[in-house]
Design a protein around this motif. Structure first.
Motif, PDB file in Angstrom:
ATOM      1  N   GLY A   1       0.794  -1.224   0.000  1.00  0.00           N
ATOM      2  CA  GLY A   1       0.000   0.000   0.000  1.00  0.00           C
ATOM      3  C   GLY A   1       0.828   1.277   0.000  1.00  0.00           C
ATOM      4  N   ILE A   2       2.106   1.167  -0.326  1.00  0.00           N
ATOM      5  CA  ILE A   2       2.978   2.344  -0.345  1.00  0.00           C
ATOM      6  C   ILE A   2       2.780   3.135  -1.638  1.00  0.00           C
ATOM      7  CG2 ILE A   2       5.399   3.115  -0.327  1.00  0.00           C
ATOM      8  CD1 ILE A   2       5.995   0.717   1.496  1.00  0.00           C
ATOM      9  N   ILE A   3       2.485   2.418  -2.720  1.00  0.00           N
ATOM     10  CA  ILE A   3       2.176   3.068  -3.994  1.00  0.00           C
ATOM     11  C   ILE A   3       0.904   2.444  -4.554  1.00  0.00           C
ATOM     12  CG2 ILE A   3       4.614   3.545  -4.496  1.00  0.00           C
ATOM     13  CD1 ILE A   3       4.534   1.253  -6.531  1.00  0.00           C
ATOM     14  N   ARG A   4       0.268   3.142  -5.485  1.00  0.00           N
ATOM     15  CA  ARG A   4      -0.888   2.585  -6.186  1.00  0.00           C
ATOM     16  C   ARG A   4      -0.976   3.212  -7.567  1.00  0.00           C
ATOM     17  NH1 ARG A   4      -5.049   6.311  -6.251  1.00  0.00           N
ATOM     18  NH2 ARG A   4      -4.921   7.961  -4.654  1.00  0.00           N
ATOM     19  N   ARG A   5      -1.599   2.507  -8.460  1.00  0.00           N
ATOM     20  CA  ARG A   5      -1.800   3.018  -9.812  1.00  0.00           C
ATOM     21  C   ARG A   5      -3.132   3.754  -9.873  1.00  0.00           C
ATOM     22  NH1 ARG A   5       2.000   1.010 -13.204  1.00  0.00           N
ATOM     23  NH2 ARG A   5       3.175  -0.777 -12.445  1.00  0.00           N
ATOM     24  N   ASP A   6      -3.111   4.897 -10.552  1.00  0.00           N
ATOM     25  CA  ASP A   6      -4.315   5.721 -10.698  1.00  0.00           C
ATOM     26  C   ASP A   6      -4.400   6.144 -12.159  1.00  0.00           C
ATOM     27  OD1 ASP A   6      -6.477   7.352 -10.457  1.00  0.00           O
ATOM     28  OD2 ASP A   6      -5.489   8.889  -9.229  1.00  0.00           O
ATOM     29  N   GLY A   7      -5.088   5.328 -12.976  1.00  0.00           N
ATOM     30  CA  GLY A   7      -5.150   5.588 -14.404  1.00  0.00           C
ATOM     31  C   GLY A   7      -3.769   5.469 -15.016  1.00  0.00           C
ATOM     32  N   GLU A   8      -3.304   6.523 -15.651  1.00  0.00           N
ATOM     33  CA  GLU A   8      -1.985   6.509 -16.282  1.00  0.00           C
ATOM     34  C   GLU A   8      -0.875   6.941 -15.332  1.00  0.00           C
ATOM     35  OE1 GLU A   8      -2.184   8.955 -19.722  1.00  0.00           O
ATOM     36  OE2 GLU A   8      -3.455   7.574 -20.861  1.00  0.00           O
ATOM     37  N   ALA A   9      -1.235   7.263 -14.091  1.00  0.00           N
ATOM     38  CA  ALA A   9      -0.249   7.757 -13.127  1.00  0.00           C
ATOM     39  C   ALA A   9       0.090   6.695 -12.088  1.00  0.00           C
ATOM     40  CB  ALA A   9      -0.767   9.008 -12.432  1.00  0.00           C
ATOM     41  N   LEU A  10       1.244   6.869 -11.473  1.00  0.00           N
ATOM     42  CA  LEU A  10       1.642   6.071 -10.322  1.00  0.00           C
ATOM     43  C   LEU A  10       1.672   7.004  -9.125  1.00  0.00           C
ATOM     44  CD1 LEU A  10       2.651   3.192  -9.524  1.00  0.00           C
ATOM     45  CD2 LEU A  10       4.969   4.108  -9.699  1.00  0.00           C
ATOM     46  N   MET A  11       0.889   6.691  -8.087  1.00  0.00           N
ATOM     47  CA  MET A  11       0.763   7.552  -6.920  1.00  0.00           C
ATOM     48  C   MET A  11       1.574   6.971  -5.762  1.00  0.00           C
ATOM     49  SD  MET A  11      -1.286   9.749  -8.229  1.00  0.00           S
ATOM     50  CE  MET A  11      -1.575  10.737  -6.759  1.00  0.00           C
ATOM     51  N   ILE A  12       2.363   7.818  -5.118  1.00  0.00           N
ATOM     52  CA  ILE A  12       3.076   7.414  -3.912  1.00  0.00           C
ATOM     53  C   ILE A  12       2.197   7.787  -2.729  1.00  0.00           C
ATOM     54  CG2 ILE A  12       5.158   7.720  -2.522  1.00  0.00           C
ATOM     55  CD1 ILE A  12       6.685   8.303  -5.053  1.00  0.00           C
ATOM     56  N   VAL A  13       1.608   6.774  -2.125  1.00  0.00           N
ATOM     57  CA  VAL A  13       0.648   6.989  -1.038  1.00  0.00           C
ATOM     58  C   VAL A  13       1.363   7.380   0.244  1.00  0.00           C
ATOM     59  CG1 VAL A  13      -1.172   5.897   0.341  1.00  0.00           C
ATOM     60  CG2 VAL A  13      -0.917   5.302  -2.086  1.00  0.00           C
ATOM     61  N   ALA A  14       2.519   6.769   0.492  1.00  0.00           N
ATOM     62  CA  ALA A  14       3.248   7.010   1.737  1.00  0.00           C
ATOM     63  C   ALA A  14       4.710   7.332   1.433  1.00  0.00           C
ATOM     64  CB  ALA A  14       3.142   5.791   2.652  1.00  0.00           C
ATOM     65  N   PRO A  15       4.998   8.592   1.080  1.00  0.00           N
ATOM     66  CA  PRO A  15       6.373   8.963   0.721  1.00  0.00           C
ATOM     67  C   PRO A  15       7.383   8.685   1.827  1.00  0.00           C
ATOM     68  CG  PRO A  15       4.840  10.705   0.106  1.00  0.00           C
ATOM     69  CD  PRO A  15       4.062   9.724   0.928  1.00  0.00           C
ATOM     70  N   HIS A  16       7.008   8.918   3.093  1.00  0.00           N
ATOM     71  CA  HIS A  16       7.941   8.714   4.191  1.00  0.00           C
ATOM     72  C   HIS A  16       8.299   7.237   4.348  1.00  0.00           C
ATOM     73  CE1 HIS A  16       7.776  12.863   5.306  1.00  0.00           C
ATOM     74  NE2 HIS A  16       6.458  12.829   5.485  1.00  0.00           N
ATOM     75  N   ARG A  17       7.318   6.365   4.170  1.00  0.00           N
ATOM     76  CA  ARG A  17       7.601   4.929   4.241  1.00  0.00           C
ATOM     77  C   ARG A  17       8.498   4.512   3.093  1.00  0.00           C
ATOM     78  NH1 ARG A  17       2.305   1.515   4.515  1.00  0.00           N
ATOM     79  NH2 ARG A  17       3.867  -0.155   4.682  1.00  0.00           N
ATOM     80  N   LEU A  18       8.275   5.072   1.915  1.00  0.00           N
ATOM     81  CA  LEU A  18       9.113   4.739   0.773  1.00  0.00           C
ATOM     82  C   LEU A  18      10.550   5.215   1.009  1.00  0.00           C
ATOM     83  CD1 LEU A  18       9.332   3.576  -2.079  1.00  0.00           C
ATOM     84  CD2 LEU A  18       8.622   5.801  -2.970  1.00  0.00           C
ATOM     85  N   GLU A  19      10.689   6.409   1.586  1.00  0.00           N
ATOM     86  CA  GLU A  19      12.023   6.933   1.860  1.00  0.00           C
ATOM     87  C   GLU A  19      12.766   6.057   2.849  1.00  0.00           C
ATOM     88  OE1 GLU A  19      14.064  11.313   2.460  1.00  0.00           O
ATOM     89  OE2 GLU A  19      11.917  11.052   2.813  1.00  0.00           O
ATOM     90  N   GLU A  20      12.056   5.481   3.815  1.00  0.00           N
ATOM     91  CA  GLU A  20      12.682   4.608   4.804  1.00  0.00           C
ATOM     92  C   GLU A  20      13.224   3.320   4.186  1.00  0.00           C
ATOM     93  OE1 GLU A  20       9.564   3.997   7.583  1.00  0.00           O
ATOM     94  OE2 GLU A  20       9.817   5.960   8.574  1.00  0.00           O
ATOM     95  N   LEU A  21      12.709   2.965   2.995  1.00  0.00           N
ATOM     96  CA  LEU A  21      13.138   1.733   2.338  1.00  0.00           C
ATOM     97  C   LEU A  21      14.353   1.943   1.424  1.00  0.00           C
ATOM     98  CD1 LEU A  21       9.638   0.287   1.339  1.00  0.00           C
ATOM     99  CD2 LEU A  21      11.112  -0.452   3.212  1.00  0.00           C
ATOM    100  N   ILE A  22      14.860   3.159   1.362  1.00  0.00           N
ATOM    101  CA  ILE A  22      16.022   3.438   0.501  1.00  0.00           C
ATOM    102  C   ILE A  22      17.290   2.994   1.241  1.00  0.00           C
ATOM    103  CG2 ILE A  22      17.324   5.202  -0.754  1.00  0.00           C
ATOM    104  CD1 ILE A  22      14.757   6.829  -0.930  1.00  0.00           C
ATOM    105  N   VAL A  23      17.622   1.720   1.092  1.00  0.00           N
ATOM    106  CA  VAL A  23      18.815   1.137   1.740  1.00  0.00           C
ATOM    107  C   VAL A  23      19.528   0.211   0.776  1.00  0.00           C
ATOM    108  CG1 VAL A  23      17.898   1.301   4.069  1.00  0.00           C
ATOM    109  CG2 VAL A  23      17.391  -0.725   2.702  1.00  0.00           C
TER     110      VAL A  23
END
Length: 225
Positions: A203-225
């Motif tokens: 649930g960190i990202i989701r597709r919305d039509g032709e776009a990709l939405m980042i639902v939880a930017p902070h959680r995604l940033e925490e995964l940059i390892v």
């Protein structure tokens, strides 16, 4: 050969990009050829002799080559206002990569000898080239650091955030093509696909039509390892 045939419209584009007086843009434009390239057109071919300098006035392009394992490698990206092509040298040089139009591209193309003379005459053009080179160096350094310090999944996460920050921090429109994203981060399509699917399941990202939405930017940033 490149023959100057810069149109009035092209000169107006140059004036906006260079932030210079109209007469300066007209002087520069007289030495340029106004060229347009369709999507996926090869603007410059690897191995060809370098003869010209390109200033993008619209669209985006990528410098691509193949690595030792046959994987497509992204060397550089070019946007509106960027300069690439022949670097003044005492010796003949050849292109080190294919430059491919990502969007419909418009470019002012100069004979390198003309471009060097213009650099010596017009400070606004020299400033533009300096900014281009500094941005390209900064981008290249960042990619080398990420490739050396981040996992493949970490590079996917970092690139998604970077693309989203080009807009509102949450939206990537259109959604990135997996193979293109893999090329940008020096990975494989399969690795990128697994990383994207994993983020969607959580649930960190989701597709919305032709776009990709980042639902939880902070959680995604925490995964940059």
């Amino acid at each position: 050969m490149v023959a100057g045939n810069g149109s009035v419209e092209l000169c107006e584009c140059l004036q906006r990009i260079l932030v210079c007086p109209r007469d300066v843009a007209l002087s520069i434009g007289r030495h340029a050829t106004d060229r347009r390239y369709a999507v996926k057109t090869t603007m410059v071919k690897q191995g060809d002799q370098m003869l010209a300098t390109y200033l993008l006035v619209g669209g985006r392009a990528q410098a691509l080559t193949f690595g030792l394992e046959g994987r497509l490698v992204l060397l550089q990206e070019y946007e509106r206002g960027d300069v690439f092509g022949m670097v003044p040298s005492d010796e003949p040089a050849v292109e080190d990569a294919d430059v491919i139009a990502v969007d419909e591209v418009r470019a002012a193309v100069f004979l390198t000898s003309d471009f060097v003379a213009l650099l010596e005459t017009h400070g606004c053009l020299a400033v533009l080239v300096s900014r281009t080179l500094l941005r390209q160096l900064r981008t290249a350094s960042l990619r080398v650091r990420e490739r050396s310090t981040l996992s493949a999944n970490g590079r996917v996460h970092a690139e998604l955030l970077r693309l989203a920050r080009l807009r509102d921090g949450r939206t990537i429109r259109p959604a990135p093509v997996l193979s293109s994203l893999a090329t940008r981060i020096h990975s494989t399509r399969e690795t990128v696909s697994r990383a994207i699917n994993g983020l969607e399941r959580r649930g960190i990202i989701r597709r919305d039509g032709e776009a990709l939405m980042i639902v939880a930017p902070h959680r995604l940033e925490e995964l940059i390892v």
